[in-house]
Every structure is written in C-alpha cells, then in structure tokens.
Design an enzyme around this catalytic site. Sequence first.
Site, PDB file in Angstrom:
ATOM      1  N   GLY A   1       0.798  -1.225   0.000  1.00  0.00           N
ATOM      2  CA  GLY A   1       0.000   0.000   0.000  1.00  0.00           C
ATOM      3  C   GLY A   1       0.828   1.273   0.000  1.00  0.00           C
ATOM      4  O   GLY A   1       0.351   2.321   0.426  1.00  0.00           O
TER       5      GLY A   1
ATOM      6  N   HIS B   1       8.849   6.367   4.677  1.00  0.00           N
ATOM      7  CA  HIS B   1       8.207   7.203   5.696  1.00  0.00           C
ATOM      8  C   HIS B   1       7.509   6.329   6.712  1.00  0.00           C
ATOM      9  O   HIS B   1       6.932   5.296   6.379  1.00  0.00           O
ATOM     10  CB  HIS B   1       7.204   8.179   5.063  1.00  0.00           C
ATOM     11  N   LEU B   2       7.555   6.801   7.952  1.00  0.00           N
ATOM     12  CA  LEU B   2       6.868   6.147   9.061  1.00  0.00           C
ATOM     13  C   LEU B   2       5.574   6.898   9.332  1.00  0.00           C
ATOM     14  O   LEU B   2       5.592   8.108   9.578  1.00  0.00           O
ATOM     15  CB  LEU B   2       7.759   6.178  10.309  1.00  0.00           C
ATOM     16  N   HIS B   3       4.446   6.183   9.273  1.00  0.00           N
ATOM     17  CA  HIS B   3       3.170   6.779   9.675  1.00  0.00           C
ATOM     18  C   HIS B   3       3.058   6.679  11.203  1.00  0.00           C
ATOM     19  O   HIS B   3       3.214   5.587  11.760  1.00  0.00           O
ATOM     20  CB  HIS B   3       1.989   6.008   9.080  1.00  0.00           C
TER      21      HIS B   3
HETATM   22  P1  5GP Z   1       1.891   5.677   1.633  1.00  0.00           P
HETATM   23  O1  5GP Z   1       0.589   5.321   0.995  1.00  0.00           O
HETATM   24  O2  5GP Z   1       2.993   5.845   0.600  1.00  0.00           O
HETATM   25  O3  5GP Z   1       2.301   4.763   2.762  1.00  0.00           O
HETATM   26  O4  5GP Z   1       1.671   7.061   2.352  1.00  0.00           O
HETATM   27  C1  5GP Z   1       1.813   8.272   1.693  1.00  0.00           C
HETATM   28  C2  5GP Z   1       1.154   9.315   2.567  1.00  0.00           C
HETATM   29  O5  5GP Z   1       1.596  10.583   2.129  1.00  0.00           O
HETATM   30  C3  5GP Z   1      -0.369   9.314   2.464  1.00  0.00           C
HETATM   31  O6  5GP Z   1      -0.929   9.139   3.761  1.00  0.00           O
HETATM   32  C4  5GP Z   1      -0.689  10.678   1.861  1.00  0.00           C
HETATM   33  O7  5GP Z   1      -1.860  11.261   2.398  1.00  0.00           O
HETATM   34  C5  5GP Z   1       0.536  11.487   2.198  1.00  0.00           C
HETATM   35  N1  5GP Z   1       0.870  12.532   1.251  1.00  0.00           N
HETATM   36  C6  5GP Z   1       0.913  12.422  -0.105  1.00  0.00           C
HETATM   37  N2  5GP Z   1       1.275  13.583  -0.667  1.00  0.00           N
HETATM   38  C7  5GP Z   1       1.477  14.452   0.349  1.00  0.00           C
HETATM   39  C8  5GP Z   1       1.878  15.832   0.399  1.00  0.00           C
HETATM   40  O8  5GP Z   1       2.134  16.489  -0.612  1.00  0.00           O
HETATM   41  N3  5GP Z   1       1.979  16.392   1.640  1.00  0.00           N
HETATM   42  C9  5GP Z   1       1.724  15.702   2.786  1.00  0.00           C
HETATM   43  N4  5GP Z   1       1.840  16.359   3.937  1.00  0.00           N
HETATM   44  N5  5GP Z   1       1.346  14.403   2.777  1.00  0.00           N
HETATM   45  C10 5GP Z   1       1.221  13.785   1.576  1.00  0.00           C
END
Ligand code: 5GP
Length: 113
Positions: A92, A99-101
């Site tokens: 996902g 990145h760490l959520h």
């Molecule tokens: P992933 O799906 O790759 O684990 O998480 C990517 C995260 O980055 C998502 O939760 C999405 O909302 C966030 N995200 C995507 N683009 C941006 C942005 O331009 N700025 C910020 N602050 N968050 C972003």
Amino acid sequence: MDCIFCKIARRQLPAKIVYEDDDVVAFNDINPQAPVHVLVIPRKHIPRVADMVESDQQLMGKIIYTGKRVAEMLGICEEGFRLVFNNGRYGGQHVYHIHLHVLGGRPMGWPPG
Ligand code: 5GP
Ligand code: ZN
C-alpha cells in the site's frame, strides 16, 4: 531529487512540520486517517524499506525514536498509537520516499485492510 518528500524536507513544498533536525523531518499527513497522523522521513532519499542498506540501520532506528517523541509531543503516547511502514505495491505504498506513519487519537483496528 524530484520527489515530493525530498521537496518537503528542503522546504520547497509546504507542510506542517512538527519536528526536524539534521537527519529527519516529521510533518502532518495531508490526508489524515486519524486525529493525529504524522509522517516521519529521513532527509536521505531511501525509496522503500526494501531498499535499506546495512548502514541505514541507525538512521531508521532514529525514525522510530522520532515517532515515539512525536507521539509524546502530541499527547497520544499513553493511550497508544500505531507506527506503520507501507512497503511496495502490495504494502500500500504510494510515495516512494521511505516514511513512518504515526497514527493516534482513536482506537486502531486489526487486521489492517
Ligand atoms: P503511503 O501510501 O505511501 O504509505 O503514504 C503516503 C502518505 O503521504 C499518504 O498518507 C498521503 O496522504 C501522504 N501525502 C501524499 N502527498 C502528500 C503531500 O504532498 N503532503 C503531505 N503532507 N502528505 C502527503
Ligand atoms: Zn525523496
């Protein structure tokens, strides 16, 4: 590097930064999935957990420690919170800068979708 998270780290794109130092940046997710949803990134561009090399171990330990510090700062540490690394397509992952959520402020379900 033409990467949105590298640009946020260099302040070339706006974000609500909650913590930063020479190694890491933590900022609010633009589309929060919980009352607290912060992303912690290294300034170094590593695309995925699967792309980590041995010498990234200390940096990635700092990412997790920063997640804990952010949880304390934002008052979600005692109730509990969730730390997530999505990796690759089936994991996902949408942004290919590791990145760490940090998610908190509500109970989390299990298993994840
Ligand atoms: P992933 O799906 O790759 O684990 O998480 C990517 C995260 O980055 C998502 O939760 C999405 O909302 C966030 N995200 C995507 N683009 C941006 C942005 O331009 N700025 C910020 N602050 N968050 C972003
Ligand atoms: Zn990047």
